[in-house]
Design a protein around this motif. Structure first.
Motif, PDB file in Angstrom:
ATOM      1  N   ARG A   1       6.504   5.150  10.616  1.00 10.98           N
ATOM      2  CA  ARG A   1       5.570   4.196  11.220  1.00 10.98           C
ATOM      3  C   ARG A   1       6.248   3.522  12.409  1.00 10.98           C
ATOM      4  O   ARG A   1       7.363   3.007  12.297  1.00 10.98           O
ATOM      5  CB  ARG A   1       5.142   3.128  10.199  1.00 10.98           C
ATOM      6  CG  ARG A   1       4.315   3.657   9.047  1.00 10.98           C
ATOM      7  CD  ARG A   1       2.971   4.215   9.502  1.00 10.98           C
ATOM      8  NE  ARG A   1       2.208   3.218  10.260  1.00 10.98           N
ATOM      9  CZ  ARG A   1       1.451   2.276   9.713  1.00 10.98           C
ATOM     10  NH1 ARG A   1       1.325   2.199   8.403  1.00 10.98           N
ATOM     11  NH2 ARG A   1       0.802   1.421  10.476  1.00 10.98           N
TER      12      ARG A   1
ATOM     13  N   SER B   1      -4.605  10.724   7.565  1.00 12.57           N
ATOM     14  CA  SER B   1      -5.947  10.324   8.015  1.00 12.57           C
ATOM     15  C   SER B   1      -6.177   8.821   7.963  1.00 12.57           C
ATOM     16  O   SER B   1      -6.981   8.296   8.735  1.00 12.57           O
ATOM     17  CB  SER B   1      -7.004  11.038   7.158  1.00 12.57           C
ATOM     18  OG  SER B   1      -6.856  10.679   5.799  1.00 12.57           O
ATOM     19  N   LYS B   2      -5.495   8.120   7.073  1.00 11.16           N
ATOM     20  CA  LYS B   2      -5.789   6.705   6.852  1.00 11.16           C
ATOM     21  C   LYS B   2      -4.749   5.740   7.436  1.00 11.16           C
ATOM     22  O   LYS B   2      -5.078   4.611   7.807  1.00 11.16           O
ATOM     23  CB  LYS B   2      -5.910   6.419   5.341  1.00 11.16           C
ATOM     24  CG  LYS B   2      -7.068   7.137   4.665  1.00 11.16           C
ATOM     25  CD  LYS B   2      -8.408   6.603   5.147  1.00 11.16           C
ATOM     26  CE  LYS B   2      -9.561   7.248   4.385  1.00 11.16           C
ATOM     27  NZ  LYS B   2     -10.878   6.752   4.854  1.00 11.16           N
ATOM     28  N   HIS B   3      -3.506   6.144   7.511  1.00  8.56           N
ATOM     29  CA  HIS B   3      -2.455   5.169   7.819  1.00  8.56           C
ATOM     30  C   HIS B   3      -1.654   5.464   9.082  1.00  8.56           C
ATOM     31  O   HIS B   3      -0.841   4.632   9.488  1.00  8.56           O
ATOM     32  CB  HIS B   3      -1.468   5.070   6.627  1.00  8.56           C
ATOM     33  CG  HIS B   3      -2.115   4.625   5.361  1.00  8.56           C
ATOM     34  ND1 HIS B   3      -2.647   3.364   5.179  1.00  8.56           N
ATOM     35  CD2 HIS B   3      -2.321   5.299   4.193  1.00  8.56           C
ATOM     36  CE1 HIS B   3      -3.149   3.260   3.956  1.00  8.56           C
ATOM     37  NE2 HIS B   3      -2.963   4.428   3.332  1.00  8.56           N
TER      38      HIS B   3
ATOM     39  N   GLU C   1      -2.224  14.341   3.298  1.00  8.31           N
ATOM     40  CA  GLU C   1      -3.432  14.302   4.116  1.00  8.31           C
ATOM     41  C   GLU C   1      -4.026  12.901   4.170  1.00  8.31           C
ATOM     42  O   GLU C   1      -4.537  12.466   5.214  1.00  8.31           O
ATOM     43  CB  GLU C   1      -4.455  15.298   3.555  1.00  8.31           C
ATOM     44  CG  GLU C   1      -4.042  16.754   3.708  1.00  8.31           C
ATOM     45  CD  GLU C   1      -5.053  17.708   3.082  1.00  8.31           C
ATOM     46  OE1 GLU C   1      -6.093  17.213   2.596  1.00  8.31           O
ATOM     47  OE2 GLU C   1      -4.790  18.923   3.081  1.00  8.31           O
ATOM     48  N   HIS C   2      -3.939  12.181   3.030  1.00  8.08           N
ATOM     49  CA  HIS C   2      -4.474  10.816   2.986  1.00  8.08           C
ATOM     50  C   HIS C   2      -3.676   9.908   3.929  1.00  8.08           C
ATOM     51  O   HIS C   2      -4.247   9.076   4.655  1.00  8.08           O
ATOM     52  CB  HIS C   2      -4.438  10.293   1.554  1.00  8.08           C
ATOM     53  CG  HIS C   2      -5.107   8.972   1.385  1.00  8.08           C
ATOM     54  ND1 HIS C   2      -4.425   7.772   1.485  1.00  8.08           N
ATOM     55  CD2 HIS C   2      -6.417   8.640   1.149  1.00  8.08           C
ATOM     56  CE1 HIS C   2      -5.256   6.772   1.295  1.00  8.08           C
ATOM     57  NE2 HIS C   2      -6.474   7.269   1.094  1.00  8.08           N
ATOM     58  N   ILE C   3      -2.345  10.056   3.909  1.00 11.02           N
ATOM     59  CA  ILE C   3      -1.509   9.262   4.819  1.00 11.02           C
ATOM     60  C   ILE C   3      -1.864   9.565   6.264  1.00 11.02           C
ATOM     61  O   ILE C   3      -2.024   8.662   7.099  1.00 11.02           O
ATOM     62  CB  ILE C   3      -0.014   9.543   4.558  1.00 11.02           C
ATOM     63  CG1 ILE C   3       0.403   9.047   3.172  1.00 11.02           C
ATOM     64  CG2 ILE C   3       0.858   8.872   5.630  1.00 11.02           C
ATOM     65  CD1 ILE C   3       1.809   9.457   2.765  1.00 11.02           C
TER      66      ILE C   3
ATOM     67  N   TYR D   1       3.579   5.997  -2.503  1.00 14.43           N
ATOM     68  CA  TYR D   1       4.148   7.207  -1.912  1.00 14.43           C
ATOM     69  C   TYR D   1       5.671   7.145  -2.015  1.00 14.43           C
ATOM     70  O   TYR D   1       6.253   6.161  -2.461  1.00 14.43           O
ATOM     71  CB  TYR D   1       3.744   7.324  -0.439  1.00 14.43           C
ATOM     72  CG  TYR D   1       2.268   7.155  -0.179  1.00 14.43           C
ATOM     73  CD1 TYR D   1       1.353   8.074  -0.680  1.00 14.43           C
ATOM     74  CD2 TYR D   1       1.786   6.084   0.576  1.00 14.43           C
ATOM     75  CE1 TYR D   1      -0.016   7.935  -0.441  1.00 14.43           C
ATOM     76  CE2 TYR D   1       0.431   5.929   0.823  1.00 14.43           C
ATOM     77  CZ  TYR D   1      -0.474   6.852   0.306  1.00 14.43           C
ATOM     78  OH  TYR D   1      -1.808   6.704   0.529  1.00 14.43           O
TER      79      TYR D   1
ATOM     80  N   GLN E   1      -2.319  16.401  -1.062  1.00 17.36           N
ATOM     81  CA  GLN E   1      -3.464  15.493  -0.983  1.00 17.36           C
ATOM     82  C   GLN E   1      -3.037  14.127  -0.457  1.00 17.36           C
ATOM     83  O   GLN E   1      -3.700  13.545   0.396  1.00 17.36           O
ATOM     84  CB  GLN E   1      -4.112  15.368  -2.363  1.00 17.36           C
ATOM     85  CG  GLN E   1      -5.383  14.508  -2.358  1.00 17.36           C
ATOM     86  CD  GLN E   1      -6.037  14.437  -3.729  1.00 17.36           C
ATOM     87  OE1 GLN E   1      -5.557  15.054  -4.678  1.00 17.36           O
ATOM     88  NE2 GLN E   1      -7.132  13.715  -3.822  1.00 17.36           N
ATOM     89  N   GLN E   2      -1.909  13.598  -0.978  1.00 11.60           N
ATOM     90  CA  GLN E   2      -1.420  12.313  -0.494  1.00 11.60           C
ATOM     91  C   GLN E   2      -0.974  12.407   0.960  1.00 11.60           C
ATOM     92  O   GLN E   2      -1.176  11.474   1.740  1.00 11.60           O
ATOM     93  CB  GLN E   2      -0.261  11.814  -1.370  1.00 11.60           C
ATOM     94  CG  GLN E   2      -0.687  11.231  -2.692  1.00 11.60           C
ATOM     95  CD  GLN E   2       0.432  10.451  -3.366  1.00 11.60           C
ATOM     96  OE1 GLN E   2       1.608  10.575  -3.004  1.00 11.60           O
ATOM     97  NE2 GLN E   2       0.066   9.655  -4.364  1.00 11.60           N
TER      98      GLN E   2
ATOM     99  N   TRP F   1       0.809  -1.218   0.000  1.00 12.08           N
ATOM    100  CA  TRP F   1       0.000   0.000   0.000  1.00 12.08           C
ATOM    101  C   TRP F   1       0.843   1.269   0.000  1.00 12.08           C
ATOM    102  O   TRP F   1       0.454   2.303  -0.553  1.00 12.08           O
ATOM    103  CB  TRP F   1      -0.940   0.018   1.209  1.00 12.08           C
ATOM    104  CG  TRP F   1      -0.212   0.025   2.543  1.00 12.08           C
ATOM    105  CD1 TRP F   1       0.157  -1.040   3.276  1.00 12.08           C
ATOM    106  CD2 TRP F   1       0.231   1.185   3.259  1.00 12.08           C
ATOM    107  NE1 TRP F   1       0.812  -0.652   4.424  1.00 12.08           N
ATOM    108  CE2 TRP F   1       0.867   0.729   4.440  1.00 12.08           C
ATOM    109  CE3 TRP F   1       0.161   2.563   3.034  1.00 12.08           C
ATOM    110  CZ2 TRP F   1       1.421   1.580   5.364  1.00 12.08           C
ATOM    111  CZ3 TRP F   1       0.715   3.423   3.969  1.00 12.08           C
ATOM    112  CH2 TRP F   1       1.340   2.928   5.119  1.00 12.08           C
TER     113      TRP F   1
END
Length: 297
Positions: free
Chosen positions: A274, A251-253, A247-249, A226, A244-245, A222
């Motif tokens: 991580r 909020s999601k990961h 923010e996606h990281i 990135y 945008q990516q 996944w």
């Protein structure tokens, strides 16, 4: 290599968009070559088995054909020496009828051979348990070489003491006929056995090939869409290609134990470390994440 090499042959270099694609192609080709070698070895093993079956059936047929030829030749030898065979059968039957011990009877035959008895000279062995004698015969089978008949090698012919010379001939012809029929059945069976072996070999190869199928494109993780790398201490560091990516990281990961890293410069890239274990992230990993942030800013 990230630098364009200068090979002697321009076609010797293959370009890839990313290092991952290059590594994928390298190991896929390596596995494909290994699988091809295994397939070739497996095919050789399978087809060697088929060839062994074909050879075994061929030897069996040759043996039966040879038995037919021997029976026919023995029958012709008896026909060419009917008088001699008749006298030999009469002589041995007379000795057996006198109830002489079988051992003594054989010793008597050997004594007669030593003194040159014309019939005893042709007796090769006694098989009185089967009521047979092994008789040495020679002669021209086509009747065209009577002058060289004495120079022809002797051949051992079994004779049934209960039968006349012509009855022995008939017995050998019956045996030849039986063997010929057996040969025909064996040929049919051999053809069927070879076809079954070949069919099984093809099925076996197809199953083996199915097991050896290689996925030439591996499944992407996944985070591969990135910017990412694995730190020297085995932490995953990721960054978005754009806001945008990013923010996606976020909020999601990202989880509460993950680490946010950013360079103290305008327009710096935001990186995330991580940290699923929740333990403090080592300074070396933070330094490597900061370097990534600088490089992509």
């Amino acid at each position: 290599t990230p630098l364009q090499p200068e090979p002697a042959d321009p076609e010797a270099a293959v370009a890839f968009k990313t290092f991952h694609e290059c590594v994928d192609e390298f190991y896929t080709t390596l596995e494909a070559n290994r699988a091809a070698e295994q397939k070739a070895q497996h095919a050789k093993t399978v087809y060697d088995k088929v060839e062994r079956i074909r050879a075994d059936q061929g030897r069996r047929v040759e043996q039966l054909v040879s038995e037919q030829e021997i029976s026919e030749r023995q029958a012709l030898l008896i026909e060419a020496n009917v008088e001699l065979v008749e006298r030999a059968l009469a002589m041995v039957n007379t000795m057996v009828a006198s109830q002489i011990d079988w051992g003594e009877l054989w010793r008597e035959v050997k004594r007669q051979q030593r003194i040159g008895h014309p019939i005893a000279q042709h007796i090769h062995a006694l098989d009185l348990e089967r009521n047979e004698i092994q008789f040495l015969l020679s002669g021209s089978l086509d009747g065209d070489d009577e002058e060289g008949e004495e120079d022809m090698p002797m051949e051992v012919v079994p004779l049934d003491l209960n039968l006349t010379p012509h009855a022995n001939v008939a017995r050998l012809h019956a045996k030849r006929k039986e063997t010929r029929e057996k040969t025909s059945r064996t040929l049919t069976h051999a053809e069927t056995a070879i076809k079954q072996a070949e069919r099984k070999a093809q099925q076996d190869l197809q199953k083996f090939q199915l097991k050896q199928t290689i996925r030439r494109v591996r499944q992407n993780w996944w985070f591969e869409k990135y910017f990412w790398f694995i730190s020297s201490e085995n932490y995953l560091v990721i960054a978005g290609h754009d806001n945008q990516q990013t923010e996606h990281i976020f909020s999601k990961h990202l989880g509460p134990r993950d680490v946010f890293v950013q360079a103290d410069v305008a327009g710096a890239r935001t990186c995330f470390v991580r940290n699923p274990s929740g333990s403090p992230v080592p300074p070396a990993t933070l330094r490597e994440a900061g370097t990534m942030a600088l490089c992509h800013s």
